[in-house]
Design an enzyme around this catalytic site. Sequence first.
Site, PDB file in Angstrom:
ATOM      1  CE  LYS A 129      -2.357   1.771   3.683  1.00 35.50           C
ATOM      2  NZ  LYS A 129      -2.582   3.324   3.839  1.00 35.50           N
TER       3      LYS A 129
ATOM      4  N   GLY B 137       0.928  -2.342   8.684  1.00 30.10           N
ATOM      5  CA  GLY B 137       2.004  -1.485   8.430  1.00 30.10           C
ATOM      6  C   GLY B 137       2.998  -1.526   9.361  1.00 30.10           C
TER       7      GLY B 137
ATOM      8  CE  LYS C 198      -7.319   6.744   4.480  1.00 33.31           C
ATOM      9  NZ  LYS C 198      -6.124   5.942   4.258  1.00 33.31           N
TER      10      LYS C 198
HETATM   11  O1  C5P Z   1      -0.857   0.578  12.093  1.00 27.85           O
HETATM   12  P1  C5P Z   1      -0.461   0.238  10.869  1.00 27.85           P
HETATM   13  O2  C5P Z   1       1.120   0.542  10.690  1.00 27.85           O
HETATM   14  O3  C5P Z   1      -0.561  -1.293  10.649  1.00 27.85           O
HETATM   15  O4  C5P Z   1      -1.370   0.947   9.669  1.00 27.85           O
HETATM   16  C1  C5P Z   1      -1.600   0.475   8.313  1.00 27.85           C
HETATM   17  C2  C5P Z   1      -2.620   1.128   7.780  1.00 27.85           C
HETATM   18  O5  C5P Z   1      -3.779   1.075   8.420  1.00 27.85           O
HETATM   19  C3  C5P Z   1      -2.403   2.846   7.463  1.00 27.85           C
HETATM   20  O6  C5P Z   1      -1.640   3.084   6.254  1.00 27.85           O
HETATM   21  C4  C5P Z   1      -3.626   3.365   7.512  1.00 27.85           C
HETATM   22  O7  C5P Z   1      -4.243   3.591   6.361  1.00 27.85           O
HETATM   23  C5  C5P Z   1      -4.390   2.006   8.381  1.00 27.85           C
HETATM   24  N1  C5P Z   1      -5.077   2.810   9.544  1.00 27.85           N
HETATM   25  C6  C5P Z   1      -6.374   2.962   9.682  1.00 27.85           C
HETATM   26  N2  C5P Z   1      -6.575   3.336  10.885  1.00 27.85           N
HETATM   27  C7  C5P Z   1      -5.582   3.654  12.021  1.00 27.85           C
HETATM   28  C8  C5P Z   1      -4.317   3.416  11.817  1.00 27.85           C
HETATM   29  C9  C5P Z   1      -4.033   2.876  10.466  1.00 27.85           C
HETATM   30  O8  C5P Z   1      -7.061   2.603   8.792  1.00 27.85           O
HETATM   31  N3  C5P Z   1      -6.237   3.935  13.217  1.00 27.85           N
END
Ligand code: C5P
Length: 238
Positions: A34, A209, A63
Amino acid sequence: MDRDNRIIVALDCDDRAAAEGIVDRLGEECGFYKVGLELLTVAGPDVVRHLVAQGKEVFLDLKLFEIPHSVAGAVRAAGALGVSMVTVHGMGGAGVLSAAVDAARAFPGLRVLALTVVTSMTDEDLAGIGVRSSVGEQVVRLARLAGEAGCHGVIASPQEVAALRGVLGPDALIVTPGVTLPGDAPADHVRPGTPRAAFAAGASHIVVGRTVTRAADPAAALRRLRASPAPQASAAVG
Ligand code: C5P
């Protein structure tokens, strides 16, 4: 090595070298990335072209929340880069969602996903912007709207996946961020879940991520994630 493109690694980096360093370290372990607004803005579309040229699938997380004409143009630009997924805000409404779907028709490999409610939002946050529904109700409402507009799927938190699979049917893509491994700190996710739970509930893909990209050994972290989900064959991209 066996690729599992149901796990998408988010390259949330503020410079291209860091992103490409992660891609190099993951090598054949990861076939789907992504790219979000941060990396796209700092590194430009070449970072996407480079991933596609390496044979990687790309989820371009734009988005989009704009007038239909502008959304259509951005979707065409994403399609021309060769990406597999692009996101548009369900809150944009039926006209915006339909414009995105129409624009994507010229790119057979491109899937349009509607963003329902970002995983960090609560019922109180929705009330603060004048939405009287609960998060759960709003997610279902926007998912129905997306389905009616012809979107290929939605983005939703692990905790909404089961309800959405019922609403959208077996073929829709349901892409789920907010996934952590048991024992991980939930970071800033209000509605987190594990990969196993997300896939078992019907997610077609998960987005991960920091669990991977900030691990001392990203490839090992991805292997741990891959070992977690129960296999599920439906709703593959392509
Ligand atoms: O938390 P992580 O690093 O795994 O986040 C990966 C993706 O998840 C981010 O790029 C973001 O688009 C999404 N995300 C989300 N809501 C959050 C945190 C991350 O949708 N509170």
